[in-house]
Design a protein around this motif. Structure first.
Motif, PDB file in Angstrom:
ATOM      1  N   SER A 166      40.432  77.176  36.107  1.00  0.00           N
ATOM      2  CA  SER A 166      39.234  77.236  37.046  1.00  0.00           C
ATOM      3  C   SER A 166      38.906  75.737  37.121  1.00  0.00           C
ATOM      4  O   SER A 166      39.339  74.884  36.295  1.00  0.00           O
ATOM      5  CB  SER A 166      37.987  77.783  36.376  1.00  0.00           C
ATOM      6  N   GLY A 167      38.133  75.449  38.211  1.00  0.00           N
ATOM      7  CA  GLY A 167      37.642  73.873  38.341  1.00  0.00           C
ATOM      8  C   GLY A 167      36.520  73.541  37.570  1.00  0.00           C
ATOM      9  O   GLY A 167      36.178  74.400  36.706  1.00  0.00           O
ATOM     10  N   GLY A 225      33.424  72.635  37.730  1.00  0.00           N
ATOM     11  CA  GLY A 225      32.176  73.019  38.002  1.00  0.00           C
ATOM     12  C   GLY A 225      31.222  71.689  37.633  1.00  0.00           C
ATOM     13  O   GLY A 225      31.341  70.688  37.836  1.00  0.00           O
ATOM     14  N   CYS A 235      31.241  78.544  36.462  1.00  0.00           N
ATOM     15  CA  CYS A 235      29.847  78.186  36.898  1.00  0.00           C
ATOM     16  C   CYS A 235      28.995  77.579  36.003  1.00  0.00           C
ATOM     17  O   CYS A 235      28.584  78.043  34.787  1.00  0.00           O
ATOM     18  CB  CYS A 235      29.342  79.354  37.585  1.00  0.00           C
ATOM     19  N   CYS A 279      28.105  76.302  47.326  1.00  0.00           N
ATOM     20  CA  CYS A 279      26.851  75.939  46.188  1.00  0.00           C
ATOM     21  C   CYS A 279      25.488  76.042  46.803  1.00  0.00           C
ATOM     22  O   CYS A 279      24.833  76.620  45.947  1.00  0.00           O
ATOM     23  CB  CYS A 279      27.269  74.156  45.937  1.00  0.00           C
ATOM     24  N   ASN A 323      34.439  78.525  41.797  1.00  0.00           N
ATOM     25  CA  ASN A 323      35.510  77.436  41.396  1.00  0.00           C
ATOM     26  C   ASN A 323      36.763  78.103  40.915  1.00  0.00           C
ATOM     27  O   ASN A 323      37.472  77.624  39.679  1.00  0.00           O
ATOM     28  CB  ASN A 323      35.064  76.535  40.082  1.00  0.00           C
ATOM     29  N   ALA A 335      38.290  77.293  46.171  1.00  0.00           N
ATOM     30  CA  ALA A 335      37.616  76.077  46.007  1.00  0.00           C
ATOM     31  C   ALA A 335      36.316  76.141  46.510  1.00  0.00           C
ATOM     32  O   ALA A 335      35.769  77.194  46.997  1.00  0.00           O
ATOM     33  CB  ALA A 335      38.383  75.038  46.944  1.00  0.00           C
ATOM     34  N   ARG A 336      35.112  75.148  46.538  1.00  0.00           N
ATOM     35  CA  ARG A 336      34.016  75.450  47.326  1.00  0.00           C
ATOM     36  C   ARG A 336      34.163  75.040  48.514  1.00  0.00           C
ATOM     37  O   ARG A 336      35.031  74.582  49.096  1.00  0.00           O
ATOM     38  CB  ARG A 336      33.155  74.050  46.630  1.00  0.00           C
ATOM     39  N   LYS A 391      35.237  69.068  44.871  1.00  0.00           N
ATOM     40  CA  LYS A 391      35.252  70.399  45.206  1.00  0.00           C
ATOM     41  C   LYS A 391      35.562  71.370  44.005  1.00  0.00           C
ATOM     42  O   LYS A 391      35.616  72.480  44.245  1.00  0.00           O
ATOM     43  CB  LYS A 391      36.233  70.558  46.426  1.00  0.00           C
ATOM     44  N   TYR A 392      35.849  70.967  42.930  1.00  0.00           N
ATOM     45  CA  TYR A 392      36.022  71.566  41.763  1.00  0.00           C
ATOM     46  C   TYR A 392      36.873  73.021  42.056  1.00  0.00           C
ATOM     47  O   TYR A 392      36.777  73.933  41.704  1.00  0.00           O
ATOM     48  CB  TYR A 392      34.668  72.260  41.229  1.00  0.00           C
ATOM     49  N   LYS A 432      36.835  71.431  33.062  1.00  0.00           N
ATOM     50  CA  LYS A 432      38.241  71.663  33.767  1.00  0.00           C
ATOM     51  C   LYS A 432      39.133  72.446  32.925  1.00  0.00           C
ATOM     52  O   LYS A 432      39.437  71.918  31.538  1.00  0.00           O
ATOM     53  CB  LYS A 432      38.651  70.437  34.326  1.00  0.00           C
TER      54      LYS A 432
END
Length: 331
Positions: free
Chosen positions: A137-138, A140, A120, A257, A55, A214-215, A168-169, A146
């Motif tokens: 970072s996203g 997760g 993560c 993932c 992420n 991204a994921r 999609k974080y 976030k």
């Protein structure tokens, strides 16, 4: 012989008229100044930050610093070129990208780029501050995780973008010297911030931020103009590295993932230094210097209007009693 401060022609000229030597460094070394040089104008670009993993966000650009640096005349002035932040391999217990190293002229440095964040399972590696900040970072598995981007250094760069939420974080873009990194959306990662060409020493754009990752199935992002790298959106794809000698930020690594397939991040780009020797002229030039300057049409020209007042001396009075006349007056 004319005096050095007379502003007239003399047979000896130790000044540096006509010398504005520009030197570019892409690796560490020494600037050997000429006699009379006491300062240099410098563009100092440090190494860009590396991208994060999982992420992941893009790395921030290295600091972009335009300044004057005092030096010793006729000496070897040390110049250090900062390396980009190293890539983080996937998988790894470290999530955030590595910071860039500083570039230096004599004792004056800009700031290395901040590493991009990674996340993560709600266990984030925070984006780092720097010349330009790394992207955040996203979210997760934990939407509240976030993260905001790192902060840039005033006068050298900008902040990184904020990471996104599901599905999609994605990570935010790293900050660039000319603009902040873009925030991530729900699917697409944030693009790296644009670099800068503000220095009078070069019209080339340097120090762009790295693109976020991204994921799988999300949209990875482009790096910022000026050497910023592209992120990835699926493991085990590796984020691309920032361009060498631009101070560009590295791209965030991809992540799938299913099976927890983690891509490595991109390294930051190494830095660059450009210097121009600035030397104060004594105002005294020999005839050869004058002749060469006139032939090459490089003799200095008047750049400013001047207001002046000239008053002549008055005449002496007569012994018989007559007064002397006043001196002439002209503006």
């Amino acid at each position: 012989m004319a005096r050095s401060n007379g502003g007239i022609v003399g047979k000896s000229n130790k000044s540096s008229f006509g010398r504005c030597i520009v030197t570019t460094f892409t690796s560490s070394g020494n600037l050997c100044t000429v006699t009379g040089t006491t300062r240099v104008q410098a563009l100092i670009i440090s190494g860009g930050g590396g991208g994060g993993i999982v992420n992941a966000a893009g790395g921030g650009a290295g600091g972009y610093l335009c300044t004057e640096v005092l030096v010793s005349p006729g000496s070897a002035v040390p110049v250090v070129i900062g390396g980009g932040g190293a890539a983080v391999p996937g998988p790894s217990s470290r999530r955030a990208g590595n910071p860039g190293s500083v570039s230096t002229v004599n004792t004056t440095s800009s700031v290395g780029g901040g590493g991009g964040g990674g996340n993560c399972g709600g266990n984030p590696g925070l984006a780092l501050d720097g010349g330009s900040g790394g992207g955040g970072s996203g979210a997760g598995a934990n939407p509240a995780a976030k993260r905001a981007g790192g902060s840039g250094t005033a006068g050298q760069g900008n902040d990184g973008g904020t990471g996104g939420s599901g599905p999609k974080y994605a990570g935010g873009g790293g900050g660039g010297a000319g603009a902040a990194g873009a925030d991530a959306g729900s699917c697409a990662a944030g693009a790296g911030g644009a670099g800068s060409s503000a220095s009078p020493l070069s019209g080339t754009v340097f120090a762009g931020g790295g693109g976020g990752g991204a994921r799988e199935g999300g949209g990875a992002a482009a790096g910022g103009p000026g050497g910023g790298a592209v992120g990835q959106d699926a493991g085990p794809d590796t984020g691309t590295a920032g361009s060498a000698n631009t101070g560009g930020g590295g791209g965030g690594g991809g992540f799938t993932c299913s099976g927890q397939v983690v891509g490595s991040s991109g390294a930051g780009g190494s830095g660059r230094v450009i210097v121009k020797e600035l030397t104060k002229s004594s105002g005294m030039w020999n005839l050869k210097s004058q002749f060469a300057a006139r032939v090459n049409n490089t003799w200095p020209v008047l750049l400013h209007d001047v207001d002046y007042l000239v008053v002549g001396g008055g005449g002496a009075g007569s012994p018989a009693g007559g007064g002397g006349g006043a001196g002439g007056y002209r503006t």
